[in-house]
Design a protein around this motif. Sequence first.
Motif, mmCIF file in Angstrom:
data_model
loop_
_atom_site.group_PDB
_atom_site.id
_atom_site.type_symbol
_atom_site.label_atom_id
_atom_site.label_comp_id
_atom_site.label_asym_id
_atom_site.label_seq_id
_atom_site.Cartn_x
_atom_site.Cartn_y
_atom_site.Cartn_z
ATOM 1 N N ARG A 33 42.645 37.127 47.997
ATOM 2 C CA ARG A 33 42.365 36.430 46.737
ATOM 3 C C ARG A 33 42.606 34.926 46.870
ATOM 4 O O ARG A 33 41.883 34.119 46.281
ATOM 5 C CB ARG A 33 43.255 37.008 45.624
ATOM 6 N N THR A 81 39.297 32.059 46.123
ATOM 7 C CA THR A 81 39.839 31.606 44.847
ATOM 8 C C THR A 81 38.751 31.144 43.876
ATOM 9 O O THR A 81 37.649 30.774 44.261
ATOM 10 C CB THR A 81 40.828 30.447 45.080
ATOM 11 N N GLU A 99 47.725 32.312 39.569
ATOM 12 C CA GLU A 99 47.451 33.493 40.382
ATOM 13 C C GLU A 99 48.719 34.083 41.001
ATOM 14 O O GLU A 99 48.835 35.304 41.125
ATOM 15 C CB GLU A 99 46.462 33.137 41.494
#
Length: 392
Positions: free
Chosen positions: A71, A75, A30
């Motif tokens: 985010r 997750t 990510e």
Amino acid sequence: MITKDLVLRIFSAANILRWNDHIRPFDFFELDKQAHKMIIAYIVAKFEEENGRSVDWIKLIEGGIFEFFQRIMLTDLKPEVFHELMSKKEKELHKWVVENLDEDLSALGGGIRENFDEYFTNPDYAKFEKRILSAAHCMSTKWEFGIIYPWNAMLYGIEKTKQSIDEAIATFDDLSGIRKLIINKKYYGFLDLCGQLRFQQRWAQAFRIPKTTVLGHMLTAAIFSYIFSKEMNASDARIFNNFYSALFHDLPEILTKDIVKPIKSSIAGLEDIIKIYEKKQVDEKILPLIPESWHAQMQYFIENEFADKITENGKVKEVKNAADFNDAKYNAIDGTLTEICDKLCAYVEASMSLEYGIKSETLLKSKQTVYDKYSNIKKGNLNFKQIFDYFR
């Protein structure tokens, strides 16, 4: 001042796997996705400005960081699940995120905590910048999908995934930046080159957890630079320059790879030779991929990246302290701040690996060297020792 928990949250994104329900030739994380997204957002926003549209760059930077924080907290949700939850429980989810980040955000200066809440609760706040970030998110996803698609062509539902990504990007055809990235292979080539920095792991000679990449590192340095710039009460011009200078500071490593510090410093004059070579490669292979009107700004970001600089009478001039030139007319960059952020990232990376139980002479020595050289540095009202001491 940034808390230890927030530092660890930022770096935790280097452990968050993407596409983990698909066959992958390598792991996607990510942190790298968010870094690529911010670079693409810069490209799209620059084209939008050239097309006569106004971009609030501070809101764009903040929005990208805020969405990254969100985010991290939410997750491992598949995109369709995330969007379904947001469409039905957006306020509740935001409240939960804020409650869990409240202590960390409240410790930051520059109105970051208030702006975070405004960004997610007011649909009219940074409306155009949110759209640019959404478009950049889709383009970075498409880039990743282009790599994994051939490996998953036999999987049920893969064509539907492909279609949904293409349809999502099509909704941004009003943005000239997206149209140009799709049509012009040269501009897409710059996007592609930047994405390739996720293939280069940092600390090539040392085993670490998490295995941060050059691409992800550029974002962590940029986030630190943004937070510290806000706390120094830097002008918007300096915040803009400091963030993007940090975000692009390792861009030449697309062409040279991550040359480790011991090699650079072991032979007198070698570091200067490397810098000259990097400049030549950037001029020949990177700058041609972006519009000529952007060249001066990109060079300003990445050349002598650790020096405080201003622009005076159309010429770049190194100065002792960029804070003395806070007025927007000087277009100042705190290159010394970029250096501190760069080394702080290395220090945290080494510290996290050691805390995971990975003991090596390289990590121990590097951590101590960085601490000895940078922990006592003060810049404006910032005392970095407090942050370094989080990981003593």
